[in-house]
Design a protein around this motif. Structure first.
Motif, PDB file in Angstrom:
ATOM      1  N   MET A 181      38.566  60.730  35.543  1.00 53.02           N
ATOM      2  CA  MET A 181      38.245  61.072  34.159  1.00 53.02           C
ATOM      3  C   MET A 181      38.465  59.828  33.318  1.00 53.02           C
ATOM      4  O   MET A 181      39.597  59.367  33.155  1.00 53.02           O
ATOM      5  N   GLY A 182      37.378  59.252  32.833  1.00 52.08           N
ATOM      6  CA  GLY A 182      37.489  58.037  32.050  1.00 52.08           C
ATOM      7  C   GLY A 182      38.074  56.904  32.870  1.00 52.08           C
ATOM      8  O   GLY A 182      37.571  56.571  33.943  1.00 52.08           O
ATOM      9  N   ASP A 183      39.159  56.324  32.401  1.00 51.29           N
ATOM     10  CA  ASP A 183      39.794  55.195  33.084  1.00 51.29           C
ATOM     11  C   ASP A 183      40.855  55.633  34.086  1.00 51.29           C
ATOM     12  O   ASP A 183      41.487  54.790  34.725  1.00 51.29           O
ATOM     13  N   ALA A 203      42.676  49.515  32.052  1.00 47.91           N
ATOM     14  CA  ALA A 203      42.726  49.248  30.616  1.00 47.91           C
ATOM     15  C   ALA A 203      42.481  47.764  30.387  1.00 47.91           C
ATOM     16  O   ALA A 203      43.086  46.919  31.060  1.00 47.91           O
ATOM     17  N   SER A 204      41.573  47.460  29.473  1.00 49.17           N
ATOM     18  CA  SER A 204      41.259  46.066  29.111  1.00 49.17           C
ATOM     19  C   SER A 204      40.875  45.230  30.327  1.00 49.17           C
ATOM     20  O   SER A 204      41.207  44.045  30.415  1.00 49.17           O
ATOM     21  N   GLY A 205      40.180  45.854  31.282  1.00 47.87           N
ATOM     22  CA  GLY A 205      39.706  45.122  32.447  1.00 47.87           C
ATOM     23  C   GLY A 205      40.723  44.955  33.555  1.00 47.87           C
ATOM     24  O   GLY A 205      40.431  44.320  34.575  1.00 47.87           O
ATOM     25  N   TRP A 206      41.911  45.521  33.401  1.00 47.54           N
ATOM     26  CA  TRP A 206      42.953  45.435  34.422  1.00 47.54           C
ATOM     27  C   TRP A 206      43.205  46.816  35.015  1.00 47.54           C
ATOM     28  O   TRP A 206      43.284  47.802  34.289  1.00 47.54           O
ATOM     29  N   THR A 207      43.311  46.865  36.341  1.00 47.91           N
ATOM     30  CA  THR A 207      43.530  48.132  37.038  1.00 47.91           C
ATOM     31  C   THR A 207      44.871  48.107  37.760  1.00 47.91           C
ATOM     32  O   THR A 207      45.161  47.175  38.518  1.00 47.91           O
ATOM     33  N   ILE A 208      45.659  49.129  37.514  1.00 49.07           N
ATOM     34  CA  ILE A 208      46.953  49.295  38.181  1.00 49.07           C
ATOM     35  C   ILE A 208      46.887  50.564  39.024  1.00 49.07           C
ATOM     36  O   ILE A 208      46.409  51.601  38.560  1.00 49.07           O
ATOM     37  N   GLY A 229      42.573  42.163  38.038  1.00 48.06           N
ATOM     38  CA  GLY A 229      41.781  41.984  36.828  1.00 48.06           C
ATOM     39  C   GLY A 229      41.169  40.603  36.803  1.00 48.06           C
ATOM     40  O   GLY A 229      41.187  39.878  37.802  1.00 48.06           O
ATOM     41  N   LYS A 230      40.616  40.221  35.662  1.00 50.12           N
ATOM     42  CA  LYS A 230      39.958  38.925  35.543  1.00 50.12           C
ATOM     43  C   LYS A 230      40.486  38.176  34.329  1.00 50.12           C
ATOM     44  O   LYS A 230      40.750  38.761  33.281  1.00 50.12           O
TER      45      LYS A 230
END
Length: 263
Positions: A181-183, A203-208, A229-230
């Protein structure tokens, strides 16, 4: 020259020759024949595990023998078939099968993964993906189709999807639920013996992502965490896992860092 038992590598001294590769190829074919002959689920699981070990030995010996050559050609063909149908109420039913051929293999279809999906929820049985093997960032450190030996893979699981065999379908109890659901996403899988799962958030291109398992199988991952992330054109990430060594009598930990430039 490496040997494998239950997926665990043991280094054996000696030079790999053509006869060693031939012996490994014969062992793979013998394991395939034994697996095809077994109709009892428990026996088939044993033969499937033995086949996986023999295939690892063959791959290791081919890789070692190729070191002396100036050129190494590695090939892989994946043929995926994903058949779906949708009901009037919006439920999607599907079945997924694959043929995978590596370096001249002549393999048939693997065991199927059957699923039903509605909105962000998907439930599957058979040759499931497996939560631990599917967590974001688990394969971020692997390069190319060979993964360079997948030395950067910190996780291990008895429920990983099999491109060539039965995978968790051999237990006849494998099931998984995937929700997004979403992020946010979550994944739980079980095979009648073990249960594992992960949750992740982007969030903000970073995945945990965080994962856990109740497995007592040696080398299986109990706890894992990844972040990726990048930064500009550079992909960065880290993966950590703690695995059972011998039925909770000890634990081993692995940490892998990733830095990759996207050109």
């Amino acid at each position: 020259m490496d040997t494998y038992a239950a997926g665990v590598k043991t280094a054996v001294s000696g030079t790999v020759g053509a006869s060693d590769i031939t012996a490994a190829e014969d062992a793979v074919q013998a394991s395939k024949a034994a697996l095809a002959a077994d109709t009892v689920a428990a026996a088939a699981k044993v033969e499937a595990d033995a086949l996986a070990d023999r295939e690892l030995e063959l791959a290791a010996r081919k890789g070692t023998a190729a070191v002396a050559s100036d050129t190494l050609i590695t090939s892989r063909l994946l043929l995926d078939i994903n058949a779906t149908t949708e009901t009037d109420s919006g439920l999607t039913y599907g079945a997924f099968v694959r043929v995978r051929q590596d370096d001249g293999d002549t393999n048939a279809f693997n065991a199927a993964r059957f699923y039903v999906k509605s909105g962000g929820l998907e439930v599957a049985v058979g040759n499931i993906w497996g939560a631990m093997d599917s967590m974001p960032g688990a394969y971020g450190q692997s390069i190319g189709l060979t993964g360079l030996g997948f030395a950067g893979l910190v996780t291990g699981s008895e429920m990983s999807f099999s491109s060539k065999g039965a995978g968790a379908a051999g237990s006849k109890e494998a099931v998984e639920a995937i929700y997004s659901m979403g992020d946010f996403s979550a994944h739980v899988s079980a095979d009648g013996t073990d249960t594992e799962g992960f949750v992740s958030y982007t969030a903000s291109g970073w995945t945990i992502a965080l994962a856990t398992s109740d497995s007592d199988v040696a080398t299986s991952t109990e706890t894992a965490a990844t972040v990726s992330g990048k930064i500009g054109d550079v992909t960065v990430g880290a993966a950590w896992a703690e695995a059972v060594t011998t039925h909770h009598s000890g634990h081993s930990q692995r940490l892998c860092l990733l830095v990759r430039l996207q050109l």
